[in-house]
Motif scaffolding. Structure first.
Motif, PDB file in Angstrom:
ATOM      1  N   ILE A  18       1.020  -1.099  -0.328  1.00 54.71           N
ATOM      2  CA  ILE A  18       0.224  -0.261   0.147  1.00 54.71           C
ATOM      3  C   ILE A  18       0.895   1.049   0.210  1.00 54.71           C
ATOM      4  N   ILE A  22       0.609   3.691  -3.042  1.00 54.05           N
ATOM      5  CA  ILE A  22       0.464   5.556  -2.254  1.00 54.05           C
ATOM      6  C   ILE A  22       1.902   6.205  -2.789  1.00 54.05           C
TER       7      ILE A  22
ATOM      8  N   GLY B 103     -10.860   1.148   1.105  1.00 55.18           N
ATOM      9  CA  GLY B 103     -10.715   1.873   2.388  1.00 55.18           C
ATOM     10  C   GLY B 103     -10.447   0.773   3.731  1.00 55.18           C
ATOM     11  N   ILE B 106      -8.169  -1.239   4.162  1.00 55.78           N
ATOM     12  CA  ILE B 106      -6.642  -0.716   4.869  1.00 55.78           C
ATOM     13  C   ILE B 106      -7.205  -0.245   6.265  1.00 55.78           C
ATOM     14  N   LEU B 122       2.217   4.189   7.355  1.00 54.14           N
ATOM     15  CA  LEU B 122       0.715   4.369   7.433  1.00 54.14           C
ATOM     16  C   LEU B 122      -0.211   5.312   7.232  1.00 54.14           C
ATOM     17  N   GLN B 123      -0.587   6.299   8.530  1.00 55.98           N
ATOM     18  CA  GLN B 123      -1.295   6.915   8.406  1.00 55.98           C
ATOM     19  C   GLN B 123      -0.765   8.048   7.868  1.00 55.98           C
ATOM     20  N   CYS B 125       1.393   8.265   5.168  1.00 56.84           N
ATOM     21  CA  CYS B 125       0.693   8.541   4.275  1.00 56.84           C
ATOM     22  C   CYS B 125      -0.744   8.461   3.113  1.00 56.84           C
ATOM     23  N   LEU B 126      -1.405   7.816   4.190  1.00 62.12           N
ATOM     24  CA  LEU B 126      -2.502   8.062   3.649  1.00 62.12           C
ATOM     25  C   LEU B 126      -3.160   9.403   3.845  1.00 62.12           C
ATOM     26  N   TRP B 183      -7.236   5.569  -6.171  1.00 64.54           N
ATOM     27  CA  TRP B 183      -6.185   6.016  -5.849  1.00 64.54           C
ATOM     28  C   TRP B 183      -6.135   7.316  -5.087  1.00 64.54           C
ATOM     29  N   THR B 186      -9.224   6.073  -1.853  1.00 66.31           N
ATOM     30  CA  THR B 186      -9.327   5.425  -1.556  1.00 66.31           C
ATOM     31  C   THR B 186      -8.475   5.638   0.252  1.00 66.31           C
ATOM     32  N   PRO B 187      -7.552   6.127   0.246  1.00 63.79           N
ATOM     33  CA  PRO B 187      -7.430   6.591   1.395  1.00 63.79           C
ATOM     34  C   PRO B 187      -7.938   7.616   2.695  1.00 63.79           C
ATOM     35  N   ALA B 190     -10.468   4.887   3.646  1.00 60.94           N
ATOM     36  CA  ALA B 190      -9.530   4.175   4.783  1.00 60.94           C
ATOM     37  C   ALA B 190      -9.575   4.881   6.259  1.00 60.94           C
TER      38      ALA B 190
END
Lengths: 274, 308
Positions: A18, A22, B103, B106, B122-123, B125-126, B183, B186-187, B190
């Protein structure tokens, strides 16, 4: 046990995947801004190259990117400031009072979020041209309230609800008025909510292309996303310069988003808080 | 919603006790400034657009004249408009469910990761796809999905897939738009779902953990009920977003090739500001507004019951 280990490994690989999906486009943009034209389009792609910063100098000199960034900053700060000023009290009113029409008021905000831009854009354009306000940044500050206010209200109602009611009652007993309670007790407690709504509204205001495209098309007043548009449709696209401009346009909002990411991850409840 | 937290400080809910006028006006004191602002900026333009939607008005071709419902008939009869609306709805119907499912996955992955650094990363990057300017996303799409020289086809080539004409072919261009939209958003979904997941009380989660080891029953009967409001909220938010989509698609190829990716906002913008047919564009705007409000009403009927 072995099953759990396999699960954890797959889980970690999934998350890494992921992250790659991104981040790759972002990397590709920044890399392209530092490459030469032929390096950008070389097949197979060049992974190791000496970075050139001349594209940035070109974008700044030829396209007045810095001027556009300043315009965007003015519009973003102005519209978020105005939106918070009127939106935060509204969210408090909805969160704390039971009154007739409360549902309708709430729905009215959400309706404004649903408002398709062209409905607002045609009258704004016609009125602004009649009043000679085309190419005036104040028009953008005003028109952005259509999405800034709903967003602020939507996110902050939850925040105010999470403030313990006892605290407010105690403050009232201490002689603070209704507005004093809001200003001195509640507002400081919902700082994370303010941060989330400010940054999200700021992101949408900064990133808007359509309203700026129609209402402030002039070269000296154009906002940052408009820079991107000027490169479109040309027969030859100067890609390194375009990507340098694009990187400069995105950088402030990406950095802003990263700075408050913790609040965003917690505060994005959109009315779903228990 | 926990009722005790919305009960007012005084008994306004209880009709039997007379409430002083100042107390009844208090909420309006807080709400009024934003309502007035939105009436001026949101409602006035809608009324304005509604009125001119009944006028024949091509900019630069003389004064507007009343034509009754002719603009609406012309909008509904135009295949440009109906095609654009269908494209917009297809985008909603395909892109939204994918965003919700991905979402959710993730959000669950984020919730269950044991490595603190990975969770943090990840937080962070989202947030990036949400923040990045959609117009820039469109531009990047044009670069990366280039048929001969784009990185996407190069990477596909590495795993043995022949180059795809992403942006030149009408169907593929639309697929590209859908992929990029997924792309981009979705974040966001999520993060909303992850915030919803955080509302599941820890003790209930732990009790369920003792009850069963299996993941699915725990998810279905413990986490999911708490997440419904978040899921619906994300749905409302994203539907509106997709109906309003303009920037990203415009920056790829101005709705092209031809009109292959021309969604409703692009078509109306083209008609109003490049075709100067204000009357018909106004009628189309009103039709889109009705569509979005009907959708909002449907969602909020499901949604507001949950939060109130």
């Amino acid at each position: 046990m072995a099953k759990q280990v396999i699960f954890r490994i797959l889980h970690t690989i999934g998350i890494l995947l992921i992250l790659v999906v991104i981040l790759f486009p972002l990397y590709w943009m920044v890399a392209a801004s530092l490459k030469t034209e032929s390096q950008i389009f070389s097949i197979p792609p060049v992974w190791r190259f000496t970075p050139h910063f001349s594209a940035y100098a070109q974008a700044i000199r030829q396209d007045d990117v810095l001027g556009a960034l300043l315009n965007s900053l003015i519009v973003t700060v102005g519209s978020v400031g105005l939106g918070l000023l009127v939106g935060a009290p509204a969210a408090y009113g909805i969160a704390r009072y039971q009154f007739r029409g409360r549902r309708d008021v709430w729905f009215w905000y959400v309706t404004n979020w649903m408002l398709v831009p062209v409905v607002v854009l045609i009258p704004f354009y016609l009125t602004a041209s009649r009043l000679h306000l085309i190419n005036n940044l104040i028009v953008l500050v005003l028109v952005y309230q259509v999405f800034v206010v709903p967003l602020v209200v939507w996110l902050m109602v939850d925040q105010f609800r999470s403030v313990p009611i006892d605290l407010e009652e105690a403050a009232q007993l201490d002689g603070l008025g209704r507005f004093g309670v809001f200003l001195r007790i509640c507002l400081p407690l919902v700082k994370p909510g303010i941060a989330v709504s400010a940054i999200l509204a700021g992101i949408f205001a900064w990133n808007d292309l359509l309203y700026g495209f129609i209402l402030t098309p002039g070269r000296s007043v154009r906002t940052a996303p408009m820079i991107v548009l000027t490169y479109l449709g040309g027969y030859i696209v100067p890609w390194p310069k375009v990507m340098a401009g694009a990187t400069l346009v995105c950088a402030p909002v990406i950095i802003g988003g990263i700075v408050v990411h913790k609040y965003i991850a917690r505060g994005l409840t959109l009315g779903a808080v228990k | 919603m926990d009722e005790t937290s919305v009960v007012p400080m005084t008994g306004t809910a209880d009709e039997a006790i007379p409430v002083p006028l100042s107390e009844r006006l208090a909420p309006w004191f807080f709400v009024a400034p934003s309502l007035i602002l939105l009436l001026a900026i949101g409602l006035y333009p809608v009324v304005f657009t509604f009125v001119i939607s009944f006028k024949y008005w091509v900019m630069g071709m003389g004064a507007p004249e009343w034509t009754g419902i002719a603009n609406y008939l012309s909008a509904l009869g135009s295949s440009d408009f109906s095609d654009a609306v269908v494209r917009t709805l297809v985008l909603v119907v395909i892109s939204l469910p994918v965003q919700l499912v991905l979402g959710l996955l993730i959000a669950l992955a984020l919730d269950s990761t044991h490595i603190a650094l990975l969770r943090r990363l990840l937080q962070i990057c989202l947030v990036i796809p949400i923040a990045i300017t959609p117009a820039v996303v469109g531009l990047l799409t044009a670069l990366m999905f280039n048929q001969q020289l784009g990185i996407v086809n190069y990477l596909l080539g590495r795993i043995g897939i022949a180059p795809v004409n992403w942006l030149g072919d009408t169907t593929n261009a639309f697929i590209t738009v859908i992929l990029v939209q997924i792309w981009e958003w979705t974040p966001f979904v999520a993060l909303v779902l992850s915030a919803a997941l955080a509302t599941v009380p820890k003790d209930i989660e732990e009790a369920a953990m003792l009850e069963t080891e299996r993941w699915w029953p725990r998810f279905r009967s413990v986490q999911l009920p708490f997440m419904w409001p978040g899921i619906t909220a994300a749905l409302v938010f994203q539907t509106a977003f997709t109906l309003k989509e303009f920037d990203m698609i415009y920056s790829i190829e101005k709705g092209g090739p031809g009109t292959a990716t021309e969604v409703a906002m692009l078509q109306i913008e083209r008609l109003a500001f490049r075709g100067f047919d204000i009357g018909v564009a106004a009628a189309e705007s009103i039709l889109m507004l009705i569509l979005s409000i009907v959708l909002a009403r449907i969602y909020i009927r499901l949604f507001y019951r949950e939060i109130d």
